[in-house]
Write a protein that holds these residues in place. Structure first.
Motif, short mmCIF file in Angstrom:
data_model
loop_
_atom_site.label_atom_id
_atom_site.label_comp_id
_atom_site.label_asym_id
_atom_site.label_seq_id
_atom_site.Cartn_x
_atom_site.Cartn_y
_atom_site.Cartn_z
N UNK A 201 0.81 -1.22 0.00
CA UNK A 201 0.00 0.00 0.00
C UNK A 201 0.84 1.26 0.00
N UNK A 202 2.03 1.21 0.63
CA UNK A 202 2.87 2.41 0.70
C UNK A 202 3.26 2.90 -0.68
N UNK A 203 3.42 2.00 -1.64
CA UNK A 203 3.74 2.43 -3.01
C UNK A 203 2.62 3.29 -3.56
N UNK A 204 1.37 2.86 -3.34
CA UNK A 204 0.22 3.63 -3.79
C UNK A 204 0.14 4.97 -3.07
N UNK A 205 0.35 4.95 -1.75
CA UNK A 205 0.28 6.18 -0.95
C UNK A 205 1.32 7.19 -1.42
N UNK A 206 2.55 6.75 -1.60
CA UNK A 206 3.62 7.66 -2.03
C UNK A 206 3.35 8.23 -3.42
N UNK A 207 2.87 7.38 -4.33
CA UNK A 207 2.57 7.84 -5.68
C UNK A 207 1.46 8.88 -5.66
N UNK A 208 0.43 8.65 -4.85
CA UNK A 208 -0.67 9.59 -4.77
C UNK A 208 -0.23 10.89 -4.11
N UNK A 209 0.63 10.80 -3.09
CA UNK A 209 1.14 12.00 -2.43
C UNK A 209 1.95 12.86 -3.39
N UNK A 210 2.64 12.21 -4.32
CA UNK A 210 3.46 12.94 -5.29
C UNK A 210 2.66 13.42 -6.49
N UNK A 211 1.35 13.18 -6.47
CA UNK A 211 0.49 13.64 -7.54
C UNK A 211 0.61 12.85 -8.82
N UNK A 212 0.97 11.57 -8.71
CA UNK A 212 1.11 10.73 -9.89
C UNK A 212 -0.25 10.57 -10.58
N UNK A 213 -0.35 11.09 -11.80
CA UNK A 213 -1.64 11.10 -12.50
C UNK A 213 -2.12 9.70 -12.85
N UNK A 214 -1.22 8.81 -13.19
CA UNK A 214 -1.61 7.45 -13.56
C UNK A 214 -2.24 6.73 -12.37
N UNK A 215 -1.63 6.89 -11.19
CA UNK A 215 -2.17 6.24 -9.99
C UNK A 215 -3.57 6.76 -9.68
N UNK A 216 -3.72 8.08 -9.68
CA UNK A 216 -5.03 8.66 -9.38
C UNK A 216 -6.07 8.28 -10.43
N UNK A 217 -5.65 8.22 -11.69
CA UNK A 217 -6.57 7.82 -12.76
C UNK A 217 -7.04 6.38 -12.58
N UNK A 218 -6.11 5.51 -12.22
CA UNK A 218 -6.48 4.11 -11.98
C UNK A 218 -7.42 3.97 -10.78
N UNK A 219 -7.15 4.74 -9.73
CA UNK A 219 -8.00 4.68 -8.54
C UNK A 219 -9.39 5.24 -8.84
N UNK A 220 -9.48 6.24 -9.68
CA UNK A 220 -10.79 6.75 -10.09
C UNK A 220 -11.57 5.69 -10.86
N UNK A 221 -10.86 4.92 -11.68
CA UNK A 221 -11.53 3.82 -12.40
C UNK A 221 -11.99 2.74 -11.42
#
Length: 328
Positions: A201-221
């Motif tokens: 989960x920390x990988x996801x948290x760090x990516x989201x904290x850094x504003x990674x658009x791909x991560x947030x886009x996948x989570x929105x899906x």
């Protein structure tokens, strides 16, 4: 003797959208159900110094820790702060810890419920969920989402939304025809190992904290998957429900290279090639239980086939009650 019990949970879709910081930015949505396997915490009063025992769940907490400290000591500190310094606390579970079924949250919820009961304090499920979430996150330092404490405290088959205005919950068990049929289609297949969910989960948290658009886009899906699963229940569309489980799994795999591995892929491929409608790994990823959904007429055959790749393949049904006292 006091006995507190919390069911384990399975998530059909949306898991990960309930984790900060994505939750605060976009809100989360999940569809989950508590099941007929769980965690019990017993307290037996005596005059001796407090004793805590449960090798399995002590290990499950240790693998989720982010500081070098004994989980046994932290549990003892929590109980001591609550005024419980004597007696025995015994924890036991129906599934291996760290297996993607929310066992750590089940244990913490049962423990919090036990302490409340010993102190003569009655709380509603929402309060229990929030207290358990804060305890697990701030005292035991586990990286987790909101869904597990709320799913486990309330129990049942439900659609949940998490946002700035709190937690909204829709009971999907009211759609009794769908709920009854779904329970006839579910298998849980153990991969043979557990995992450190917090590290994944920390990988996801760090990516989201850094504003990674791909991560947030996948989570929105994935949030959209949860909504479509809910709609499929309302429309009594079992095929669409299965489709969204598979869709959610494909999206989930894109969040981290550690979500899946060759063994998990083989389990899922075997299930699907033998007639399963849907299959996906439970929890944060890497190891644990695979959820398999199939038509009732194929369930016995698929269960036997899955036993060729796993030593633990079980049918399951839903628990509609959530965390509760079962003895005093």
């Amino acid at each position: 003797m006091y006995i507190s019990y919390s069911p384990l949970r399975i998530t059909f879709g949306g898991g990960g959208t309930d984790v900060e910081p994505f939750l605060s930015k976009h809100g989360g949505a999940v569809v989950n159900a508590t099941i007929d396997r769980g965690v019990s915490v017993r307290y037996i009063e005596d005059e001796f110094q407090l004793e805590l025992s449960s090798r399995d769940f002590v290990r499950s907490y240790i693998v989720n820790m982010h500081r070098a400290a004994s989980v046994t000591k932290m549990m003892a500190d929590f109980l001591s702060e609550a005024g419980i310094t004597n007696g025995r606390v015994i924890m036991s579970g129906d599934a291996p810890p760290g297996s993607g079924l929310g066992s750590s949250s089940s244990a913490v919820s049962a423990l919090m419920n036990l302490v409340n009961s010993i102190r003569g304090r009655t709380v509603d499920p929402a309060t229990l969920a929030e207290e358990s979430y804060n305890l697990e996150r701030n005292h035991f330092h586990v990286v987790l989402g909101k869904q597990d404490p709320y799913a486990i405290a309330y129990g049942g088959f439900k659609y949940m939304e998490f946002g700035a205005d709190g937690v909204k919950r829709e009971d999907l068990g009211q759609y009794s025809e769908f709920t009854t049929e779904l329970q006839r289609r579910i298998l849980l297949v153990y991969t043979g190992k557990t995992r450190q969910s917090s590290e994944v989960l920390m990988e996801q948290v760090k990516a989201s904290e850094m504003g990674d658009e791909k991560t947030d886009r996948n989570l929105l899906q994935m949030k959209d998957v949860a909504r479509r699963l809910r709609d499929a229940v309302v429309k009594n569309d079992m095929d669409e429900f299965a489709h969204q489980i598979n869709r959610g799994w494909e999206i989930k795999k894109s969040l981290s290279s550690r979500i899946t591995n060759d063994h998990i892929d083989r389990i899922i491929a075997l299930a699907l090639s033998n007639g399963a409608q849907a299959a996906r790994l439970m929890g944060g990823g890497s190891q644990g239980f695979v959820l398999v959904m199939c038509k009732p007429e194929n369930l016995n055959y698929i269960q036997r086939r899955m036993m060729s790749i796993s030593n633990f393949v079980v049918r399951t049904s839903f628990d509609m009650k959530g965390t509760r006292m079962i003895g005093h």
